[in-house]
Design an enzyme around this catalytic site. Structure first.
Site, short mmCIF file in Angstrom:
data_model
loop_
_atom_site.label_atom_id
_atom_site.label_comp_id
_atom_site.label_asym_id
_atom_site.label_seq_id
_atom_site.Cartn_x
_atom_site.Cartn_y
_atom_site.Cartn_z
N GLU A 121 0.89 -1.18 0.00
CA GLU A 121 0.00 0.00 0.00
C GLU A 121 0.92 1.21 0.00
O GLU A 121 1.51 1.54 1.03
CB GLU A 121 -0.88 0.00 1.26
CG GLU A 121 -1.83 -1.17 1.37
CD GLU A 121 -3.02 -1.05 0.44
OE1 GLU A 121 -3.21 0.01 -0.19
OE2 GLU A 121 -3.77 -2.04 0.33
N CYS B 262 -2.52 8.92 2.88
CA CYS B 262 -2.20 8.50 1.51
C CYS B 262 -3.37 8.78 0.56
O CYS B 262 -3.16 8.88 -0.64
CB CYS B 262 -1.88 7.02 1.50
SG CYS B 262 -3.17 6.04 2.25
P1 NAP Z 1 8.20 5.23 4.60
O1 NAP Z 1 9.35 6.12 4.84
O2 NAP Z 1 8.18 4.42 3.37
O3 NAP Z 1 8.10 4.29 5.90
C1 NAP Z 1 7.12 3.31 6.04
C2 NAP Z 1 7.64 2.21 6.95
O4 NAP Z 1 8.78 1.61 6.36
C3 NAP Z 1 8.12 2.73 8.32
O5 NAP Z 1 7.86 1.76 9.30
C4 NAP Z 1 9.61 2.87 8.11
O6 NAP Z 1 10.30 2.82 9.32
C5 NAP Z 1 9.86 1.65 7.26
N1 NAP Z 1 11.11 1.68 6.52
C6 NAP Z 1 11.79 2.75 6.04
N2 NAP Z 1 12.92 2.32 5.42
C7 NAP Z 1 12.95 0.97 5.51
C8 NAP Z 1 13.87 -0.04 5.10
N3 NAP Z 1 14.98 0.26 4.44
N4 NAP Z 1 13.58 -1.32 5.39
C9 NAP Z 1 12.46 -1.65 6.07
N5 NAP Z 1 11.56 -0.73 6.50
C10 NAP Z 1 11.80 0.56 6.21
O7 NAP Z 1 6.83 6.02 4.60
P2 NAP Z 1 6.32 7.10 5.65
O8 NAP Z 1 6.92 8.39 5.31
O9 NAP Z 1 6.46 6.58 7.03
O10 NAP Z 1 4.76 7.08 5.33
C11 NAP Z 1 4.19 7.92 4.40
C12 NAP Z 1 3.97 7.22 3.08
O11 NAP Z 1 3.10 6.10 3.28
C13 NAP Z 1 3.27 8.10 2.07
O12 NAP Z 1 3.84 7.94 0.81
C14 NAP Z 1 1.84 7.59 2.10
O13 NAP Z 1 1.12 7.86 0.92
C15 NAP Z 1 2.06 6.14 2.32
N6 NAP Z 1 0.85 5.51 2.86
C16 NAP Z 1 0.14 4.68 2.05
C17 NAP Z 1 -1.01 4.10 2.51
C18 NAP Z 1 -1.81 3.18 1.63
O14 NAP Z 1 -2.67 2.48 2.16
N7 NAP Z 1 -1.58 3.14 0.33
C19 NAP Z 1 -1.46 4.36 3.81
C20 NAP Z 1 -0.71 5.22 4.62
C21 NAP Z 1 0.45 5.78 4.12
P3 NAP Z 1 10.65 4.18 10.12
O15 NAP Z 1 9.42 5.01 10.15
O16 NAP Z 1 11.03 3.64 11.43
O17 NAP Z 1 11.74 4.85 9.37
#
Ligand code: NAP
Length: 479
Positions: free
Chosen positions: A252, A286
């Site tokens: 997602e 999102c």
């Molecule tokens: P993100 O940076 O991609 O992080 C998401 C998760 O992945 C967090 O738990 C993060 O940990 C972890 N993560 C980061 N780097 C990683 C790696 N190298 N290996 C494993 N895990 C890793 O996204 P975000 O900024 O937190 O969230 C916002 C994004 O999520 C937006 O793009 C939004 O549109 C999207 N989103 C999508 C949906 C949907 O249902 N489509 C719903 C909600 C949000 P840390 O936070 O501990 O760094």
């Protein structure tokens, strides 16, 4: 926090029923910038221990009857509702959203647990007519296996329940890695799962920096599925890391939702929908309206009405009863919002809302008119309370702008013309369409995106299929 049940706030990771209590990393309250608590920075070895615990726990978990698993899920659900106020306080303290919204997220998160507890009893297989007389063929449903769950900070409760509940209902076991900005909502769910009687090892929660934990989860041959919610960049990276062990994937990812208002729309309803879609969680969702497209005949009235509503928003700590927009999650979020604003203003956008004098952790809710597709906010998720309005003339022009991004999560449009409703709704390239509504997520409906917004669906009947494999069972010699 003034918790009724202080045991819900755990500063420890959960592996195989044991709480690992180490204060390796700080967690900050985004409203105050002060330390809210600590958590362990789990290692690859601890991740492997959690995977082994989940593998071991699955032996018994998958052999429970579906009705027994459903009962345990319902007990977990009931505890979430009983502790909704405390869970909301924890959520607001670590994430920032207003308490009323946090409570709404707890109820929304619990609704997935209830839905999938109900669905657990309907994991039916199939009897398939055999092409040969002495044979019967069955298609049986089986749990995928140990699942890795990686979730973002913007919905620290619901992003977990809508993955974990279908997985548990299917008979899988879980290793969860919440965002290190918001670990405590996930850990509180772990506490409640224990109290509900969900056996140790079925739910494991690892806290800490994501790279080491993520690498151990994605490279493990024991982990058979990854369900990830977060950015497209990290989703693609994790998919690549999963490729050598060919895991089942649910992704997602990011969105760039268009919100389109046609001349024949009900103006009040469109403004109300735009407020709900754009400003929920301060614009950090999102499915947020990222680009508001308004047809020229209704444009000026829409901008005026939207600006009036935005001027009435109350920005402040989520714990204040009158707050409607809390702090942004961190300094990087504020910097991105400011950069999008500066870029848009330098390219001719005009602000139509008042300025507030806010401290550094808050972002001013803003309406910008005169937005164009050359601006950064047209191509990237702003993830903040900025509502850019693009003026358009024709339906074809609106469709071309709406579909003109690599993303395809949510799209919204307002019209009273039923022929247009079908024509336009079918032509939108996305997984979720809101026609005359700014809300597109319920446990009963499939949720997910197309194109760079991801793979798979959460919620609905489809949500549980993501955690199931089909085994074709051929019974021969029956002639
Ligand atoms: P993100 O940076 O991609 O992080 C998401 C998760 O992945 C967090 O738990 C993060 O940990 C972890 N993560 C980061 N780097 C990683 C790696 N190298 N290996 C494993 N895990 C890793 O996204 P975000 O900024 O937190 O969230 C916002 C994004 O999520 C937006 O793009 C939004 O549109 C999207 N989103 C999508 C949906 C949907 O249902 N489509 C719903 C909600 C949000 P840390 O936070 O501990 O760094």
């Amino acid at each position: 926090m003034n918790l009724t049940d202080k045991g819900l706030f755990r500063e420890a990771a959960l592996v195989d029923g044991t709480w690992i209590d180490r204060a390796d990393m700080e967690v900050t309250n985004p409203a105050t910038g002060t330390v809210l608590g600590y958590m362990p920075d789990c290692t690859a070895a601890e991740t492997e221990a959690a995977i082994a615990a989940a593998e071991h726990a699955m032996v018994d978990w998958k052999t429970l009857s579906n009705a027994e698993r459903a009962d345990l899920l319902m007990a977990w659900h009931d505890l979430m509702l009983a502790h909704a106020d405390d869970l909301a306080q924890i959520l607001t303290a670590e994430q920032g959203k207003p308490l009323a919204e946090a409570r709404g997220e707890i109820l929304y998160g619990a609704s997935f647990v209830r839905w999938f507890a109900e669905e657990a009893r309907r994991i039916n297989g199939q009897i398939i007519p055999s092409p040969v007389k002495d044979k019967k063929i069955f298609a049986m449903k089986e749990p995928v296996g140990v699942c890795a769950i990686i979730t973002p900070w913007n919905f620290p409760n619901a992003m977990i329940t809508r993955k974990v509940a279908p997985g548990l209902a299917a008979g899988c076991t879980m290793v969860i890695k919440p965002s290190d900005f918001t670990p405590y909502s996930a850990l509180a769910l772990g506490v409640l799962a224990e109290r509900a009687g969900i056996p140790k090892g079925v739910i494991n929660v690892l806290t800490g920096r994501p790279e080491e934990i993520g690498a151990a989860l994605t490279s493990s041959p024991i982990v058979r599925k990854l369900s990830f919610t977060g950015s497209t960049r990290i989703g693609a990276l994790l998919a690549a890391q999963c490729a050598p062990t060919l895991k089942k994937l649910s992704l997602e990812l990011g969105g760039n939702a268009p919100f389109i208002v046609f001349d024949d729309a009900n103006l009040d309803a469109a403004v109300e929908g735009a407020m709900a879609s754009k400003f929920r969680n301060g614009g950090q969702t999102c499915v947020c309206a990222n680009r508001i497209l308004v047809q020229s005949g209704i444009h000026d009235a829409f901008v005026a009405a939207l600006s009036e509503k935005v001027d009435a928003l109350q920005v402040g700590p989520g714990t204040d009863a009158e707050t409607t927009i809390g702090p942004m999650i961190n300094a990087a979020a504020i910097a991105k919002i400011s950069a999008h604003m500066e870029d848009a203003l330098s390219k001719g956008a005009m602000r139509t809302t008042r300025s507030r004098n806010l401290s550094a952790q808050y972002a001013d809710p803003v309406v910008l008119k005169g937005a164009t597709t050359e601006m950064r906010l047209a191509a990237e998720e702003t993830f903040g309370p900025v509502a850019p309005v693009f003026q358009f003339e024709t339906e074809a022009e609106a469709l071309s702008i709406a579909n003109g991004t690599p993303f395809g999560l949510a799209a919204y449009f307002y019209t009273t013309d039923m022929a247009r409703a079908f024509r336009f709704g079918e032509a939108l390239e996305c997984g979720l369409v809101g026609l005359n509504t700014g809300a597109v997520s319920h446990a009963e409906a499939p949720f997910g995106g197309v194109k760079s917004s991801g793979l798979g669906r959460e919620g609905a009947q489809e949500g549980i299929e993501e955690y199931l494999e089909t085994k074709a069972f051929h019974f021969g010699g029956l002639g």
